[in-house]
Design an enzyme around this catalytic site. Sequence first.
Site, PDB file in Angstrom:
ATOM      1  N   GLU A 260       5.712   8.768   3.499  1.00  0.00           N
ATOM      2  CA  GLU A 260       4.989   7.789   2.684  1.00  0.00           C
ATOM      3  C   GLU A 260       5.935   7.184   1.659  1.00  0.00           C
ATOM      4  O   GLU A 260       6.846   7.870   1.176  1.00  0.00           O
ATOM      5  CB  GLU A 260       3.799   8.457   1.986  1.00  0.00           C
ATOM      6  N   HIS A 278      -3.503   6.449   1.890  1.00  0.00           N
ATOM      7  CA  HIS A 278      -3.613   7.568   0.956  1.00  0.00           C
ATOM      8  C   HIS A 278      -4.619   7.257  -0.159  1.00  0.00           C
ATOM      9  O   HIS A 278      -4.306   7.272  -1.348  1.00  0.00           O
ATOM     10  CB  HIS A 278      -2.248   7.911   0.352  1.00  0.00           C
TER      11      HIS A 278
END
Length: 525
Positions: A260, A278
């Site tokens: 990420e 997320h």
Amino acid sequence: MVKVLISDKMSPKAAEIFRERGVEVDEITGMSPEELKACIGQYDGLAIRSSTKATKEIIEAATNLKVVGRAGIGVDNVDIPAATAAGVCVMNTPFGNAITTAEHAIAMMFAVSRHIPAANQSTQAGKWEKSKFMGVELYGKTLGIIGCGNIGSIVADRAIGLKMKVVAFDPFLSPERAVELGVEKVELDELFAKVDYISLHTPITDGTRNIINAENIAKMKDGVRIINCARGGLIVEEDLKAALESGKVAGAAVDVYAVEPATENVLFGVENVVCTPHLGASTNEAQVNVAIQVAEQMADYLLVGSVTNALNMPSVTAEEAPKLKPYMDLAKQLGGFAGQVTESGLKKVHVEYEGQAAGLNIKPLTSIILQGLLGPLLDSVNMVNAPVVAKERGIDVMESINDKADDYQTLIRVTVTTEQRSRDIAGTLYGDKSPRIVSIKGISMEAELGPHMLYVTNKDKPGFIGSLGTLLGAAGVNIATFHLGRNVDVGEAIALIEIDSELTSQTLAEVQSLSHVEQVKSLKF
């Protein structure tokens, strides 16, 4: 004044709480690692979310840092071993976004079951593909939860409300707690074999990393749907993609990724996959909650010593802190005394808590004892890293409790075993909550420790006290208190003397040269 840096964007409530508590706070977000490293040395606390990386290099530069507070659950961006070694407490806020994350998992379950994102995109494109988006009901289906802790238990509750059957795999879930939650506790392979949906709610550990892989997917029912709003590393993404393309897995909803920010991923563009960036904790309520909690926890730690949701030290609630304070003072004295008189390698430490002390939260007390014990031998040891330092050096630490009081209503005894001998020291609290030493090496005495103490062990022979007093008087040393004890059976005596200032090395040598003296130590508290 205590000073805290907020280095990631979070609700203004955090800064407000710090200032209301009398903590100076700077809000500087978006710094590069080099910029953070350059300024972190001036702060006692660092409040972060997921952007700031509290690496070993940053922590080593943070010479005044006492606490890192993560506004959220995951602490993958904090080097906890480095923080522990540096004596820095690491906290998170595991409950502030629990409901939000659980609700997102339920929402993702609905989304993948009814093809909501794809149906929305198709409809807004002017198509009317009603037959294409045939879904399935959640009603009557079996949900398997991997990790039935705080968030997992909330997901279970919501799923039961949807009339789903819930089974859970969690080694730490007790049978009683499973009954309370209304879930069936099962082993992992049984979960894989019987569920229609799997929702992940476990941290990354050696046992959970890549838990959804090709081997385990093969054990699942055909047409299973997988939801991950926990950690990206729980799933082998290439294996999940292959299972989706083969039809073994009917759908997946993914909020977290192995890498990420996930600007590209093997799951992107795969049919029947719902992807979000997320968003598990991304609600207004959650952001306010975790900001408030991290500020309150950090302020409590820095100002009153209470420890909440710490990942590398024992917790001490705000209610416990005032009650533990006099015991912490006593523990510091006992550990400091033992550490200063120990002259050879430590092998074992046994801490006994008796009477009222046995009913306390003893973990922080043992940590403080170890801090005092190791402090004279090692630099930069405190109650955060003392247990780890002791373990690294092979020191066996034991604790025991006995709620029966003998001579004292409350007592803490520390027995230190070295390469040469064992020595114990015990202390209690008097009515005004002030610490008192009541036994050294099994010899009874009652002594209040001052900033400068002289400790002498000697053979129990006449004339020693006079010789010592004369010597100290000639050296211009003023005596504040003079405490004596002896063991007649072995002919050993001890003296513990409070003096107004530290002895010079010359005077200390002269005391050592007196007849019958066996050991002399100048102690500081």
